[in-house]
Design a protein around this motif. Structure first.
Motif, short mmCIF file in Angstrom:
data_model
loop_
_atom_site.label_atom_id
_atom_site.label_comp_id
_atom_site.label_asym_id
_atom_site.label_seq_id
_atom_site.Cartn_x
_atom_site.Cartn_y
_atom_site.Cartn_z
N GLU A 1 0.83 -1.21 0.00
CA GLU A 1 0.00 0.00 0.00
C GLU A 1 0.86 1.26 0.00
O GLU A 1 0.53 2.25 -0.66
CB GLU A 1 -0.92 0.01 1.23
N VAL A 2 1.94 1.22 0.76
CA VAL A 2 2.84 2.38 0.79
C VAL A 2 3.43 2.64 -0.59
O VAL A 2 3.52 3.78 -1.04
CB VAL A 2 3.96 2.18 1.84
N VAL A 3 3.80 1.58 -1.27
CA VAL A 3 4.34 1.74 -2.63
C VAL A 3 3.29 2.39 -3.52
O VAL A 3 3.56 3.37 -4.23
CB VAL A 3 4.80 0.39 -3.21
N SER B 1 2.65 5.98 -2.45
CA SER B 1 3.82 6.82 -2.76
C SER B 1 3.80 7.23 -4.22
O SER B 1 4.06 8.38 -4.56
CB SER B 1 5.11 6.06 -2.45
N VAL B 2 3.48 6.29 -5.08
CA VAL B 2 3.41 6.62 -6.51
C VAL B 2 2.34 7.69 -6.74
O VAL B 2 2.57 8.65 -7.49
CB VAL B 2 3.10 5.36 -7.35
N GLU B 3 1.22 7.54 -6.07
CA GLU B 3 0.15 8.54 -6.24
C GLU B 3 0.61 9.92 -5.79
O GLU B 3 0.35 10.93 -6.45
CB GLU B 3 -1.10 8.12 -5.45
N VAL B 4 1.32 9.96 -4.66
CA VAL B 4 1.84 11.25 -4.17
C VAL B 4 2.90 11.80 -5.12
O VAL B 4 2.91 13.00 -5.44
CB VAL B 4 2.41 11.10 -2.74
N LEU B 5 3.79 10.94 -5.61
CA LEU B 5 4.83 11.40 -6.53
C LEU B 5 4.22 12.01 -7.77
O LEU B 5 4.74 12.99 -8.31
CB LEU B 5 5.75 10.24 -6.94
N VAL B 6 3.13 11.44 -8.22
CA VAL B 6 2.49 11.95 -9.43
C VAL B 6 1.70 13.24 -9.13
O VAL B 6 1.83 14.23 -9.84
CB VAL B 6 1.55 10.89 -10.03
N LEU C 1 16.58 0.04 -2.61
CA LEU C 1 16.36 -0.24 -4.03
C LEU C 1 14.89 -0.09 -4.41
O LEU C 1 14.56 0.46 -5.46
CB LEU C 1 16.88 -1.64 -4.38
N LEU C 2 14.01 -0.59 -3.54
CA LEU C 2 12.58 -0.50 -3.82
C LEU C 2 12.15 0.97 -3.94
O LEU C 2 11.50 1.37 -4.92
CB LEU C 2 11.81 -1.20 -2.70
N PHE C 3 12.53 1.78 -2.96
CA PHE C 3 12.11 3.18 -3.01
C PHE C 3 12.99 4.00 -3.95
O PHE C 3 12.57 5.07 -4.41
CB PHE C 3 12.01 3.76 -1.60
N PRO D 1 -1.22 6.86 -13.29
CA PRO D 1 -0.56 6.50 -12.03
C PRO D 1 -0.79 5.05 -11.62
O PRO D 1 0.13 4.38 -11.13
CB PRO D 1 -1.19 7.46 -11.03
N ALA D 2 -2.00 4.55 -11.81
CA ALA D 2 -2.29 3.18 -11.39
C ALA D 2 -1.45 2.18 -12.17
O ALA D 2 -0.95 1.19 -11.61
CB ALA D 2 -3.78 2.88 -11.58
N THR D 3 -1.26 2.44 -13.47
CA THR D 3 -0.43 1.56 -14.28
C THR D 3 1.00 1.53 -13.77
O THR D 3 1.62 0.46 -13.65
CB THR D 3 -0.43 2.03 -15.76
N VAL D 4 1.52 2.70 -13.44
CA VAL D 4 2.90 2.78 -12.94
C VAL D 4 3.02 2.11 -11.58
O VAL D 4 3.97 1.35 -11.34
CB VAL D 4 3.35 4.25 -12.85
N ALA D 5 2.05 2.36 -10.71
CA ALA D 5 2.09 1.75 -9.39
C ALA D 5 2.04 0.22 -9.51
O ALA D 5 2.79 -0.49 -8.82
CB ALA D 5 0.93 2.25 -8.53
N ASP D 6 1.18 -0.27 -10.39
CA ASP D 6 1.10 -1.72 -10.59
C ASP D 6 2.40 -2.28 -11.13
O ASP D 6 2.85 -3.35 -10.72
CB ASP D 6 -0.04 -2.05 -11.57
#
Lengths: 212, 212
Positions: free
Chosen positions: B101-103, B106-111, B169-171, B189-194
């Motif tokens: 969920e954090v990943v 995080s992607v949503e916030v980055l975008v 590495l993950l972050f 964003p959802a595509t990138v997060a996935d």
DNA sequence: CCTACCGATCGGTAGG
DNA sequence: CCTACCGATCGGTAGG
């Protein structure tokens, strides 16, 4: 670099301080550029760090931008060699195998040339030197993306992810090294390269498989 | 953003030029800081971009550094919220589920906050504002590393990789987003997060089964 | 390799 | 007397 030099103004007799050579000044400059940022680093900062006066630096170096350009060329030459090497290994190796090799060799270059690669990854394009470096870097990224696309076309990579996106994320993970890697013995380069390859290609979840 | 505002100094009557509010100036400043770098951006550049004179900017803003500080606070507040939210979800959820969920968040916030997060990830620590931001960021990274360590302790992550390295590495992969993501419709964003979650947790190689 | 400087530009502020 | 600004310039420092 010997006797007279191309300018006729090379030091024939040594006087005063032992002096630095161009390479030593470059190393210190790149270290400062990374610590404070290129624009926030003044030639006065560099002089202080070297124990020289500002004008003394210009005895060895023609401009601040030249120092940047040399560092960027170093990084780009090394990274280009990694990609070119992989392309020449075409015979008898799958794209997937070559991609894995590129990841491993990239990590080695990032570690061995961390200062100049760090500088490269932060370039914004504020000058001719920077724009040229960005262009060379873009061409490199395209070759990496092509390699990922080849590996996907072989069926070696899962088909549900767009190869250009995979390329961005894979080398984004590799490049993130420069932000935290320290050659202090915590992790040796081979451990990091293995970790990246394992995460990227095999995933973090234990094999044997289960779903959430 | 309505009638009076919290300061009691909201504009009741408009005269002269339509004018910018603080938020609009901040947006433009952050865009410039990212395009050229903070130090390479002068208040004169910002004034030109806004079609104002330099002194006019100081009617709305107290200093260049304040603009930087506000952007960094925005990024840090958003990222802190993501991590805190995950910590509060402890009940009934595994560390692995919370990490995923954090990943995603995080992607949503980055975008959604790409400009300010980009600025945050490039901070060098050249001033008090920057050092404070680096410190907040370090504490965030520690909380993320703890979450990865918890997931590893559950057995949800493979045991042959050091959790602190995995966290980096993950972050690192997540953060690399800011270098190339454009909200131009290429990837949502959802595509990138996935894609990030799939690569990191399941790996790039085709699986016998894939469930998510 | 230093002292002594240059043209220009920096972030920020004066009076009106 | 306020707001929203402008033309000009402050003291320092940049790269060279």
């Amino acid at each position: 670099m010997t006797t007279t030099g191309p300018h006729g103004a090379a030091p024939r007799r040594r006087r005063g301080r032992p002096g630095y050579d161009q390479a030593a000044i470059l190393r210190t400059a790149v270290e400062l550029f990374n610590r404070k940022g290129y624009d926030a680093t003044s030639m006065g900062d560099l002089a202080r760090e070297l124990g020289l006066t500002k004008p003394a630096i210009y005895h060895h170096v023609t401009s601040k931008e030249q120092l940047l350009g040399q560092a960027l060329d170093d990084a780009l030459d090394e990274l280009t060699a990694v990609v070119t090497e992989a392309a020449e290994e075409r015979a008898g190796r799958t794209a997937y195998e070559r991609l894995r090799e590129v990841v491993r060799h990239s990590v080695e270059v990032l570690v061995a040339h961390q200062p100049s690669v760090t500088l490269l990854l932060r370039v914004r394009g504020n000058s001719g030197v920077e724009l040229e470096a960005l262009d060379r870097r873009r061409r490199l990224d395209e070759r990496l993306a092509a390699l990922v696309a080849d590996a996907a076309a072989e069926g070696a990579l899962r088909a549900d992810l767009p190869p250009p996106l995979v390329s961005r994320l894979l080398f984004g993970m590799v490049n993130s090294l420069v932000e935290w890697y320290r050659a202090d013995g915590t992790y040796d380069p081979a451990t990091v390269a293995d970790a990246i390859a394992t995460i990227a290609f095999d995933g973090l979840r234990p094999r044997g498989d289960q779903a959430s």
